[in-house]
Motif scaffolding. Structure first.
Motif, PDB file in Angstrom:
ATOM      1  N   GLU A 144       2.784  -5.300   2.798  1.00 58.85           N
ATOM      2  CA  GLU A 144       1.791  -6.034   3.613  1.00 58.85           C
ATOM      3  C   GLU A 144       2.509  -7.232   4.262  1.00 58.85           C
ATOM      4  OE1 GLU A 144      -1.581  -4.887   3.621  1.00 58.85           O
ATOM      5  OE2 GLU A 144      -0.822  -3.197   2.650  1.00 58.85           O
ATOM      6  N   LEU A 197      -3.920   0.362  -2.948  1.00 57.88           N
ATOM      7  CA  LEU A 197      -3.354  -0.787  -3.084  1.00 57.88           C
ATOM      8  C   LEU A 197      -2.579  -0.951  -4.187  1.00 57.88           C
ATOM      9  CD1 LEU A 197      -3.051  -3.733  -1.763  1.00 57.88           C
ATOM     10  CD2 LEU A 197      -5.073  -4.290  -3.051  1.00 57.88           C
ATOM     11  N   THR A 236      -1.886   8.888   0.235  1.00 59.22           N
ATOM     12  CA  THR A 236      -2.263   8.607  -1.130  1.00 59.22           C
ATOM     13  C   THR A 236      -2.291  10.102  -1.893  1.00 59.22           C
ATOM     14  OG1 THR A 236      -4.473   8.858  -0.110  1.00 59.22           O
ATOM     15  CG2 THR A 236      -3.638   6.787  -0.673  1.00 59.22           C
ATOM     16  N   THR A 267      -7.909   4.083   0.535  1.00 58.16           N
ATOM     17  CA  THR A 267      -6.666   3.166   0.729  1.00 58.16           C
ATOM     18  C   THR A 267      -6.027   3.033  -0.935  1.00 58.16           C
ATOM     19  OG1 THR A 267      -7.646   2.275   2.574  1.00 58.16           O
ATOM     20  CG2 THR A 267      -5.735   0.962   1.126  1.00 58.16           C
ATOM     21  N   THR A 303       0.857  -1.190  -0.075  1.00 55.22           N
ATOM     22  CA  THR A 303       0.079   0.090   0.094  1.00 55.22           C
ATOM     23  C   THR A 303       0.972   1.376  -0.114  1.00 55.22           C
ATOM     24  OG1 THR A 303      -0.361  -0.019   2.401  1.00 55.22           O
ATOM     25  CG2 THR A 303      -1.967  -1.075   1.165  1.00 55.22           C
TER      26      THR A 303
END
Length: 150
Positions: free
Chosen positions: A150, A112, A9, A110, A5
């Motif tokens: 992750e 990803l 952002t 989020t 991630t």
């Protein structure tokens, strides 16, 4: 395939949509769910171009203004999916590699990311995957993009 991630952002999207850091990437496909659902295919309509134009896929630099227009405003998109690749020249040194992909999925605030490699022939050797992952992480570091594995 590796998933991670991007915690910041806002910075990433600014680089992606307003900056030039991603302009050399090839745009494969995108979907945006905002005020309407928009699907963009990165394949050129070769009938539109002269015979001298040989690149069959659009660059991110060409598609970026369309995507920016679709997502700008006071509300963030409900969801956005963008698939980027590198040019054939950029991956020529990768062993047994047909294509590399950086999949971006923005949903629920989020971001990803998944990385994948399309091999010429099936192989259990993960050298090309590791090479692509290292390239992406170096790219992120050079552009001040924080990555959370992750």
């Amino acid at each position: 395939m590796l998933a991670f991630t991007i915690p910041d952002t806002k910075t990433f999207m600014s680089l992606l949509l307003k900056g030039t850091a991603f302009d050399d990437f090839i745009f494969c496909h995108g979907e945006i769910s905002a005020f309407t659902f928009l699907s963009i295919d990165g394949k050129r309509d070769m009938d539109y171009y002269s015979e001298e134009e040989t690149e069959t896929r659009c660059s991110w630099a060409e598609i970026k203004p369309l995507v920016f227009q679709a997502v700008k405003g006071k509300k963030t998109p409900k969801q956005m999916k963008i698939v980027l690749a590198r040019s054939k020249n950029d991956i020529a040194a990768y062993h047994n590699c047909q294509d590399v992909f950086w999949n971006l999925l923005f949903r629920d605030d989020t971001l990803l990311c998944t990385l994948s490699v399309m091999e010429e022939t099936f192989s259990m050797d993960k050298t090309t995957e590791k090479q692509w992952e290292e390239w992406v992480f170096t790219f992120c570091k050079e552009h001040g993009i924080a990555v959370q594995k992750e």
